[in-house]
Design an enzyme around this catalytic site. Structure first.
Site, PDB file in Angstrom:
ATOM      1  N   CYS A  74       0.858  -1.174   0.000  1.00 35.31           N
ATOM      2  CA  CYS A  74       0.000   0.000   0.000  1.00 35.31           C
ATOM      3  C   CYS A  74       0.902   1.233   0.000  1.00 35.31           C
ATOM      4  O   CYS A  74       1.654   1.453   0.962  1.00 35.31           O
ATOM      5  CB  CYS A  74      -0.879  -0.028   1.246  1.00 35.31           C
ATOM      6  N   CYS A 198      -5.256   6.271  -3.935  1.00 37.91           N
ATOM      7  CA  CYS A 198      -4.592   4.973  -3.805  1.00 37.91           C
ATOM      8  C   CYS A 198      -3.185   5.142  -4.369  1.00 37.91           C
ATOM      9  O   CYS A 198      -3.024   5.421  -5.558  1.00 37.91           O
ATOM     10  CB  CYS A 198      -5.372   3.921  -4.579  1.00 37.91           C
TER      11      CYS A 198
HETATM   12  N1  LIG Z   1      -4.514   2.164  -0.880  1.00 40.73           N
HETATM   13  C1  LIG Z   1      -3.329   1.430  -1.228  1.00 40.73           C
HETATM   14  C2  LIG Z   1      -3.516   0.203  -1.991  1.00 40.73           C
HETATM   15  C3  LIG Z   1      -3.862  -0.904  -1.110  1.00 40.73           C
HETATM   16  C4  LIG Z   1      -3.869  -2.148  -1.901  1.00 40.73           C
HETATM   17  C5  LIG Z   1      -5.088  -2.907  -1.774  1.00 40.73           C
HETATM   18  N2  LIG Z   1      -6.351  -2.247  -1.878  1.00 40.73           N
HETATM   19  C6  LIG Z   1      -5.001  -4.184  -2.555  1.00 40.73           C
HETATM   20  O1  LIG Z   1      -4.330  -4.271  -3.589  1.00 40.73           O
HETATM   21  O2  LIG Z   1      -5.600  -5.142  -2.098  1.00 40.73           O
HETATM   22  C7  LIG Z   1      -2.264   2.311  -1.792  1.00 40.73           C
HETATM   23  O3  LIG Z   1      -2.194   3.477  -1.423  1.00 40.73           O
HETATM   24  O4  LIG Z   1      -1.431   1.851  -2.554  1.00 40.73           O
END
Ligand SMILES: N[C@H](CCC[C@H](N)C(=O)O)C(=O)O
Length: 260
Positions: A74, A198
């Protein structure tokens, strides 16, 4: 048991952070982590991180999605954990820590801007305006003319649960090219909803947007919760090194919560 937690956010991607240097939270179950991340019954967050000790680096990052299951990397979480480590005075302004996808280097400025080095990207699959790549977590990137017009929940779910991806799941990003860079909205697996930003998705979007222009590049990416920046060096159409995800990371509050 009573848990002392910290709440952090990076561009509106929010996290519960637990100081697990003594290993006291090793036994938390999927259901307990899901409860802590629940916005009505618990603290509320897109994910939970534990800061664990590590013998060769400053610390180890363990990341769990809001559904309570241990996730892949993440990016915003990593940036928030660096801010947490800095606030707890575990590190100075630079650090090297271990996460599920390997080692990460990071730097933090006094204003809370965190630059996090991501893994190299070596394979970008393309079909028309759609891309599939892994930036520590798996991402689907679709270029669209107007991200505000996209029904992110519906279209994101259609892709995330299609025949190819339903097993492992995938994060789905809708990306618009703008004058200054990119504008993005993301449906996150494990949250199973749109989040405000994200980090690994922002990184994936910047790389998918790259043409065949070897050299060093910086891309501004506007997510709903804030502006991030991605820097990378492209060696050829498929290879990207020195990938840095940069953006704000902030302490929100801390408190105690009973967990059964
Ligand atoms: N919020 C995250 C991603 C989390 C990953 C997750 N949601 C997955 O791939 O299961 C970020 O800032 O990169």
């Amino acid at each position: 048991m009573q848990i002392h937690f910290y709440k952090y956010q990076g561009a509106g991607n929010d996290f519960v952070v637990l100081d697990n240097r003594e290993g006291i939270y090793d036994g938390l179950s999927t259901a307990q982590i899901h409860f802590l991340c629940d916005r009505r019954f618990g603290i509320g967050a897109d994910g939970l991180m534990m800061l664990n000790p590590h013998t060769e680096g400053d610390f180890e990052m363990r990341y769990f999605n809001a559904d309570g299951r241990e996730g892949s990397m993440c990016g915003n979480g990593g940036r928030c954990l660096v801010a947490f480590a800095r606030h707890r005075e575990l590190i100075g302004t630079s650090t090297r820590f271990y996460a599920v996808d390997g080692w990460h280097e990071a730097h933090i400025q006094d204003d809370g801007w965190v630059s996090l080095k991501m893994q190299d990207v070596g394979e970008v699959e393309r079909s028309g305006d759609d891309f599939v790549l892994d930036t520590g977590s798996p991402h689907y990137v679709r270029f669209v003319p107007d991200v505000d017009a996209v029904d992110v929940w519906r279209s994101g779910r259609d892709i995330r649960y299609n025949e190819r991806f339903s097993g492992e799941g995938i994060n789905v990003n809708f990306v618009q090219r703008t004058d200054g860079g990119l504008k993005i909205r993301t449906y996150e697996r494990g949250v199973e909803a749109e989040t405000l930003a994200c980090g690994t998705g922002v990184t994936a979007a910047a790389i998918a947007a790259a043409g065949d222009q070897p050299g060093s590049h910086a891309v501004a990416v506007n997510a709903r919760g804030g502006r991030l920046e991605v820097r990378y060096r492209q060696t050829d159409e498929q290879h990207f090194t020195d990938v840095w995800l940069c953006g704000p990371a902030a302490y929100v509050f801390e408190g105690n919560i009973p967990v059964e």
